[in-house]
Design an enzyme around this catalytic site. Structure first.
Site, PDB file in Angstrom:
ATOM      1  N   ASP A 170       0.821  -1.218   0.000  1.00  0.00           N
ATOM      2  CA  ASP A 170       0.000   0.000   0.000  1.00  0.00           C
ATOM      3  C   ASP A 170       0.853   1.267   0.000  1.00  0.00           C
ATOM      4  O   ASP A 170       1.955   1.277   0.550  1.00  0.00           O
ATOM      5  CB  ASP A 170      -0.899  -0.024   1.254  1.00  0.00           C
ATOM      6  CG  ASP A 170      -2.064   0.930   1.108  1.00  0.00           C
ATOM      7  OD1 ASP A 170      -2.310   1.446   0.004  1.00  0.00           O
ATOM      8  OD2 ASP A 170      -2.745   1.180   2.134  1.00  0.00           O
TER       9      ASP A 170
ATOM     10  N   ASN B 140     -10.812  -2.084  -6.256  1.00  0.00           N
ATOM     11  CA  ASN B 140      -9.965  -1.187  -7.063  1.00  0.00           C
ATOM     12  C   ASN B 140     -10.600  -0.748  -8.386  1.00  0.00           C
ATOM     13  O   ASN B 140     -10.171   0.219  -9.007  1.00  0.00           O
ATOM     14  CB  ASN B 140      -8.583  -1.812  -7.334  1.00  0.00           C
ATOM     15  CG  ASN B 140      -7.664  -1.792  -6.125  1.00  0.00           C
ATOM     16  OD1 ASN B 140      -6.760  -2.604  -6.000  1.00  0.00           O
ATOM     17  ND2 ASN B 140      -7.887  -0.854  -5.201  1.00  0.00           N
TER      18      ASN B 140
END
Ligand code: FPP
Length: 260
Positions: free
Chosen positions: A32, A80
């Site tokens: 991340d 996403n």
């Protein structure tokens, strides 16, 4: 002393502290912070993803060198798709490009690559590269790299529940036969030991729908470093931290003098 030299020294100090007998066999990573890394530098978010691929290459190399057997990384979640379409296209192209460029090297290192998730909505060229990479490396046995794409932990659990419900409805199994072992055998990660360690970068303290079933007893290590800045040194820190934990799996620590 140059910065590079200081880094090398610190890295070798950490290497000495690692217990080679206690290397996690399976490490899961939520990579991340790519977007934030790029934005901080005044660059488009996509630069962060590009740099992220190089970091992943480094971490695969280090994991293998340390004796870890399986790495499972979260490359694209079911959520996403809600990103701007330009970023989604960039990511999908990046997967194709990185795979085409790296697959020979991956194969030479005897690494098996496996994609976990629902590949249905991906462009045909990406599906083809994924399929050829998986078949090229399927017999490799030194190391397994699982790449989770269009993956969601809840979706995986629902998929397994549906399969079991159907088997029960058709009379193939009795409801009383439903247990953890049966559930495990139908997961996308079937046959793979659960991760002992989950690393998440960028300081976020969430699981974000990643391997919900498999992470039940994993140790969690949060690194404040954004993924594009993550490296061998930070990875070694995570392993050393993991090695200092006492894993009790809901029980109590056995004392040295207790026979049972
Ligand atoms: C999270 O950062 C990262 C991703 C959604 C993509 C990760 C993908 C790679 C590193 C490429 C992997 C390539 C292959 C071939 C497996 P973010 O964009 O959520 O960052 P932010 O939280 O700062 O916005």
């Amino acid at each position: 002393m140059s910065l590079g030299k200081i880094f090398e020294n610190k890295k070798s100090d950490l290497s000495k502290r690692i217990d080679k007998q206690k290397i996690p066999e399976h490490i899961a990573i939520i990579m991340d912070g790519n977007g934030r890394w790029a934005t901080k530098k005044g660059l488009p978010r996509t630069y962060g993803h590009k740099k992220g691929v190089n970091v992943l290459k480094e971490i695969i190399k280090v994991s293998k060198k340390l004796g870890c057997k399986v790495l499972t990384v979260y490359a694209f979640s079911t959520e996403n798709w809600t990103r701007p379409s330009k970023e989604v296209s960039f990511l999908l192209n990046l997967f194709s490009e990185a795979l085409s460029n790296e697959i020979e090297g991956i194969h030479e290192e005897s690494i098996k690559i496996k994609f976990i998730g629902d590949l249905t909505p991906f462009p045909i060229n990406l599906k083809k590269i994924i399929s050829s990479s998986e078949s090229l490396t399927k017999k490799n046995n030194k190391f397994l790299l699982n790449v989770c794409v269009n993956y969601g932990g809840r979706q995986e659990i629902v998929k397994v529940a549906k399969e079991i419900a159907l088997k029960s409805f058709s009379g193939e199994i009795e409801p009383s036969e439903v247990n953890e072992e049966l559930f495990n055998s139908k997961l996308l990660t079937q046959g793979i030991k659960d991760p002992e360690l989950l690393i998440r970068t960028s300081g976020e303290k969430r699981i974000s729908n990643f391997l919900l079933w498999q992470l039940a007893y994993s140790e969690i290590y949060i690194s404040e470093i954004l993924w594009p800045d993550f490296n061998e040194f930070e990875f070694l820190k995570a392993i050393i931290d993991y090695q200092s934990r006492s894993r009790r799996f809901g029980g109590i620590e056995s004392l040295p003098n207790e026979s049972n």
